[in-house]
Design a protein around this motif. Sequence first.
Motif, PDB file in Angstrom:
ATOM      1  N   ASN A 149      14.149   1.909  -5.299  1.00  0.00           N
ATOM      2  CA  ASN A 149      14.903   0.880  -4.594  1.00  0.00           C
ATOM      3  C   ASN A 149      13.943  -0.023  -3.814  1.00  0.00           C
ATOM      4  OD1 ASN A 149      16.861  -0.627  -3.315  1.00  0.00           O
ATOM      5  ND2 ASN A 149      17.360   0.955  -1.804  1.00  0.00           N
ATOM      6  N   VAL A 150      13.984  -1.314  -4.113  1.00  0.00           N
ATOM      7  CA  VAL A 150      13.080  -2.254  -3.442  1.00  0.00           C
ATOM      8  C   VAL A 150      13.770  -2.959  -2.279  1.00  0.00           C
ATOM      9  CG1 VAL A 150      13.627  -4.244  -4.915  1.00  0.00           C
ATOM     10  CG2 VAL A 150      11.353  -4.047  -3.892  1.00  0.00           C
ATOM     11  N   ALA A 151      15.086  -2.804  -2.134  1.00  0.00           N
ATOM     12  CA  ALA A 151      15.835  -3.500  -1.088  1.00  0.00           C
ATOM     13  C   ALA A 151      15.373  -3.034   0.287  1.00  0.00           C
ATOM     14  CB  ALA A 151      17.331  -3.259  -1.259  1.00  0.00           C
ATOM     15  N   SER A 152      14.720  -3.929   1.009  1.00  0.00           N
ATOM     16  CA  SER A 152      14.156  -3.563   2.307  1.00  0.00           C
ATOM     17  C   SER A 152      13.817  -4.827   3.075  1.00  0.00           C
ATOM     18  CB  SER A 152      12.887  -2.719   2.107  1.00  0.00           C
ATOM     19  OG  SER A 152      12.141  -2.613   3.286  1.00  0.00           O
ATOM     20  N   GLY A 153      13.902  -4.742   4.384  1.00  0.00           N
ATOM     21  CA  GLY A 153      13.468  -5.826   5.235  1.00  0.00           C
ATOM     22  C   GLY A 153      12.080  -5.593   5.790  1.00  0.00           C
ATOM     23  N   HIS A 154      11.354  -4.627   5.236  1.00  0.00           N
ATOM     24  CA  HIS A 154      10.009  -4.307   5.737  1.00  0.00           C
ATOM     25  C   HIS A 154       9.103  -5.511   5.592  1.00  0.00           C
ATOM     26  CE1 HIS A 154       6.338  -2.094   6.565  1.00  0.00           C
ATOM     27  NE2 HIS A 154       7.070  -1.031   6.850  1.00  0.00           N
ATOM     28  N   ILE A 155       8.243  -5.737   6.594  1.00  0.00           N
ATOM     29  CA  ILE A 155       7.382  -6.912   6.567  1.00  0.00           C
ATOM     30  C   ILE A 155       6.203  -6.748   5.611  1.00  0.00           C
ATOM     31  CG2 ILE A 155       8.031  -7.653   8.871  1.00  0.00           C
ATOM     32  CD1 ILE A 155       5.451  -6.434   9.925  1.00  0.00           C
ATOM     33  N   ALA A 156       5.977  -5.535   5.107  1.00  0.00           N
ATOM     34  CA  ALA A 156       4.963  -5.297   4.070  1.00  0.00           C
ATOM     35  C   ALA A 156       5.654  -4.686   2.858  1.00  0.00           C
ATOM     36  CB  ALA A 156       3.854  -4.394   4.588  1.00  0.00           C
ATOM     37  N   GLU A 157       6.671  -5.400   2.364  1.00  0.00           N
ATOM     38  CA  GLU A 157       7.524  -4.846   1.305  1.00  0.00           C
ATOM     39  C   GLU A 157       6.758  -4.598   0.014  1.00  0.00           C
ATOM     40  OE1 GLU A 157       6.629  -8.551   0.124  1.00  0.00           O
ATOM     41  OE2 GLU A 157       7.543  -8.187   2.075  1.00  0.00           O
ATOM     42  N   ASP A 158       5.728  -5.408  -0.256  1.00  0.00           N
ATOM     43  CA  ASP A 158       4.963  -5.225  -1.479  1.00  0.00           C
ATOM     44  C   ASP A 158       4.178  -3.908  -1.453  1.00  0.00           C
ATOM     45  OD1 ASP A 158       3.547  -6.191   0.633  1.00  0.00           O
ATOM     46  OD2 ASP A 158       2.384  -7.636  -0.488  1.00  0.00           O
ATOM     47  N   MET A 159       3.502  -3.659  -0.340  1.00  0.00           N
ATOM     48  CA  MET A 159       2.752  -2.415  -0.200  1.00  0.00           C
ATOM     49  C   MET A 159       3.693  -1.210  -0.233  1.00  0.00           C
ATOM     50  SD  MET A 159       0.009  -1.413   2.815  1.00  0.00           S
ATOM     51  CE  MET A 159      -0.791  -3.010   2.695  1.00  0.00           C
ATOM     52  N   LYS A 160       4.820  -1.329   0.426  1.00  0.00           N
ATOM     53  CA  LYS A 160       5.819  -0.247   0.443  1.00  0.00           C
ATOM     54  C   LYS A 160       6.321   0.034  -0.972  1.00  0.00           C
ATOM     55  CE  LYS A 160      10.237   1.036   2.597  1.00  0.00           C
ATOM     56  NZ  LYS A 160      10.795   1.629   1.368  1.00  0.00           N
ATOM     57  N   TRP A 161       6.618  -0.998  -1.716  1.00  0.00           N
ATOM     58  CA  TRP A 161       7.127  -0.842  -3.071  1.00  0.00           C
ATOM     59  C   TRP A 161       6.100  -0.139  -3.958  1.00  0.00           C
ATOM     60  CZ3 TRP A 161       8.400  -5.304  -7.001  1.00  0.00           C
ATOM     61  CH2 TRP A 161       9.217  -4.795  -8.016  1.00  0.00           C
ATOM     62  N   GLY A 162       4.840  -0.558  -3.853  1.00  0.00           N
ATOM     63  CA  GLY A 162       3.793   0.056  -4.656  1.00  0.00           C
ATOM     64  C   GLY A 162       3.626   1.542  -4.348  1.00  0.00           C
ATOM     65  N   LEU A 163       3.715   1.899  -3.077  1.00  0.00           N
ATOM     66  CA  LEU A 163       3.575   3.307  -2.701  1.00  0.00           C
ATOM     67  C   LEU A 163       4.788   4.122  -3.133  1.00  0.00           C
ATOM     68  CD1 LEU A 163       1.963   2.818   0.816  1.00  0.00           C
ATOM     69  CD2 LEU A 163       0.835   3.650  -1.260  1.00  0.00           C
ATOM     70  N   ASP A 164       5.977   3.532  -3.024  1.00  0.00           N
ATOM     71  CA  ASP A 164       7.173   4.228  -3.517  1.00  0.00           C
ATOM     72  C   ASP A 164       7.075   4.474  -5.026  1.00  0.00           C
ATOM     73  OD1 ASP A 164       8.427   4.451  -1.055  1.00  0.00           O
ATOM     74  OD2 ASP A 164       9.526   2.565  -1.257  1.00  0.00           O
ATOM     75  N   LEU A 165       6.564   3.479  -5.750  1.00  0.00           N
ATOM     76  CA  LEU A 165       6.389   3.639  -7.191  1.00  0.00           C
ATOM     77  C   LEU A 165       5.359   4.730  -7.494  1.00  0.00           C
ATOM     78  CD1 LEU A 165       6.469  -0.110  -8.316  1.00  0.00           C
ATOM     79  CD2 LEU A 165       8.103   1.668  -8.990  1.00  0.00           C
ATOM     80  N   ALA A 166       4.258   4.743  -6.728  1.00  0.00           N
ATOM     81  CA  ALA A 166       3.234   5.770  -6.937  1.00  0.00           C
ATOM     82  C   ALA A 166       3.802   7.167  -6.698  1.00  0.00           C
ATOM     83  CB  ALA A 166       2.043   5.507  -6.014  1.00  0.00           C
ATOM     84  N   LEU A 167       4.568   7.316  -5.623  1.00  0.00           N
ATOM     85  CA  LEU A 167       5.173   8.613  -5.330  1.00  0.00           C
ATOM     86  C   LEU A 167       6.155   9.033  -6.425  1.00  0.00           C
ATOM     87  CD1 LEU A 167       5.734   8.086  -1.511  1.00  0.00           C
ATOM     88  CD2 LEU A 167       4.235   9.820  -2.530  1.00  0.00           C
ATOM     89  N   ALA A 168       6.764   8.034  -7.087  1.00  0.00           N
ATOM     90  CA  ALA A 168       7.712   8.317  -8.168  1.00  0.00           C
ATOM     91  C   ALA A 168       7.017   8.512  -9.514  1.00  0.00           C
ATOM     92  CB  ALA A 168       8.735   7.190  -8.271  1.00  0.00           C
ATOM     93  N   GLY A 169       5.685   8.458  -9.516  1.00  0.00           N
ATOM     94  CA  GLY A 169       4.946   8.703 -10.760  1.00  0.00           C
ATOM     95  C   GLY A 169       4.464   7.466 -11.473  1.00  0.00           C
ATOM     96  N   HIS A 170       4.475   6.301 -10.791  1.00  0.00           N
ATOM     97  CA  HIS A 170       4.044   5.046 -11.411  1.00  0.00           C
ATOM     98  C   HIS A 170       2.998   4.355 -10.534  1.00  0.00           C
ATOM     99  CE1 HIS A 170       7.547   5.619 -13.984  1.00  0.00           C
ATOM    100  NE2 HIS A 170       8.302   5.694 -12.906  1.00  0.00           N
ATOM    101  N   PRO A 171       1.795   4.898 -10.418  1.00  0.00           N
ATOM    102  CA  PRO A 171       0.777   4.303  -9.552  1.00  0.00           C
ATOM    103  C   PRO A 171       0.269   2.970 -10.104  1.00  0.00           C
ATOM    104  CG  PRO A 171      -0.167   6.097 -10.826  1.00  0.00           C
ATOM    105  CD  PRO A 171       1.312   6.122 -11.091  1.00  0.00           C
ATOM    106  N   PRO A 172       0.151   1.942  -9.283  1.00  0.00           N
ATOM    107  CA  PRO A 172      -0.316   0.630  -9.759  1.00  0.00           C
ATOM    108  C   PRO A 172      -1.788   0.648 -10.150  1.00  0.00           C
ATOM    109  CG  PRO A 172       0.886   0.437  -7.670  1.00  0.00           C
ATOM    110  CD  PRO A 172       0.601   1.900  -7.881  1.00  0.00           C
ATOM    111  N   THR A 173      -2.144  -0.277 -11.031  1.00  0.00           N
ATOM    112  CA  THR A 173      -3.535  -0.472 -11.412  1.00  0.00           C
ATOM    113  C   THR A 173      -3.896  -1.941 -11.233  1.00  0.00           C
ATOM    114  OG1 THR A 173      -5.183  -0.060 -13.148  1.00  0.00           O
ATOM    115  CG2 THR A 173      -3.049  -0.901 -13.863  1.00  0.00           C
ATOM    116  N   PHE A 174      -5.193  -2.251 -11.279  1.00  0.00           N
ATOM    117  CA  PHE A 174      -5.697  -3.586 -10.955  1.00  0.00           C
ATOM    118  C   PHE A 174      -6.244  -4.262 -12.201  1.00  0.00           C
ATOM    119  CE2 PHE A 174      -9.300  -6.263  -9.307  1.00  0.00           C
ATOM    120  CZ  PHE A 174      -8.528  -7.197  -8.645  1.00  0.00           C
TER     121      PHE A 174
END
Length: 402
Positions: free
Chosen positions: A224-249
Amino acid sequence: MLIPILTVVLGLGALVLLIPCATLGLEVLAAFSARSKDFMPQGGAIGDREAIGPVAVLIPAHNESVGIERTLAGLQPQLRPQDRLVVIADNCSDDTAQVATAAGAEVVERFNTSLRGKGYALDFGLNYLKSAPPSVVILMDADCDTPPGSLAQLAHHALTQGRPVQANYLIEQPPSQSLKGLISAFAIKVKNLVRPLGLRRLGAPCLLTGTGIALPWEVAIAVNVASGHIAEDMKWGLDLALAGHPPTFLASAKVTSRLPSDDQAAKTQRTRWEHGHLQIMKEYLPKLFSQGLRRGRLDLMALGLELSILPLSLLVMVWAAGTALTLVFALITQAWLPLAVASLAGLLLFSAVFLAWARFGRDDISLRQLVMIPLYILWKIPLYIAFLIRPEKQWIRTQRDK
């Protein structure tokens, strides 16, 4: 009895400081040894593009009528007939929707003054796409420039890797080129290019940095990406990593945006970025290390170490204060171990900054300007005091240059 206890406490404190400095040093050293092929286009050729299903470029936009036409003009030539360019006009009080429509984008408007922030706009956009889901979603900000070929590379890499992909997102200097602007742009380059590149070469995942993010559709809707967090991009990436989808560069796929020339706008932007980073550290460091240990996932541990690196100017401040404290303690008690550990942390920290400048920053900022960082740090002190007193928690749009 007291001196041995204080020695242990200060030694542990110095060791805690050493960890992010050593992590930064390792990342920069890995990036320093990068070869030219790390920056060469990877995928996105004609054959690769034809093998990719529909791509949707999603752009959340809040009162972006001034600059969004330029952004869309840079994206449209990179799209195929089956691709979509979707703008989420989010709580707009200007003519963003009309400008985007006239520029050829598919526009959907969202109005919800109680749920404000980019995360809610992204969630709205993803739900909008569910009726005809694409193969890949690429998230772009409304004030970005995207060189030709970048979208194809991102889409190809996201599909072949099956995970989120972060583009090489850098900041353009405003024409004024103030010392604060130059140092700020260099610090962003270290955060958004040097460190992720080092992590990629080390085989570790990276953080998401805000724009130029490609995800396979199934991954994009995994959390779930719905959030008012001021660092929503970083939060989303970490949530994805915890769910088994770590970002790459992907260094070869480039995206740039413009650093505000107005001092107050730049301060607002930096406050949101750095307060958001500190809030994310507080919330996610325990999760990353605990789940990394419990599940045997080294990628989560690596992300925890990456997240532990404070914003560069704050890291220098903390190191200076810690070194001064251990120096005074050593002079009084002759217990030198905490000072030695703090000194090692400083050596790694400043060596990392110098190596990053030598390989990636010398064309942007001179060595003479680089050594003026202490003046830049003085400018940042009120920002960190504000975090202790009243941290920024509400998303505030940065005023754009006209």
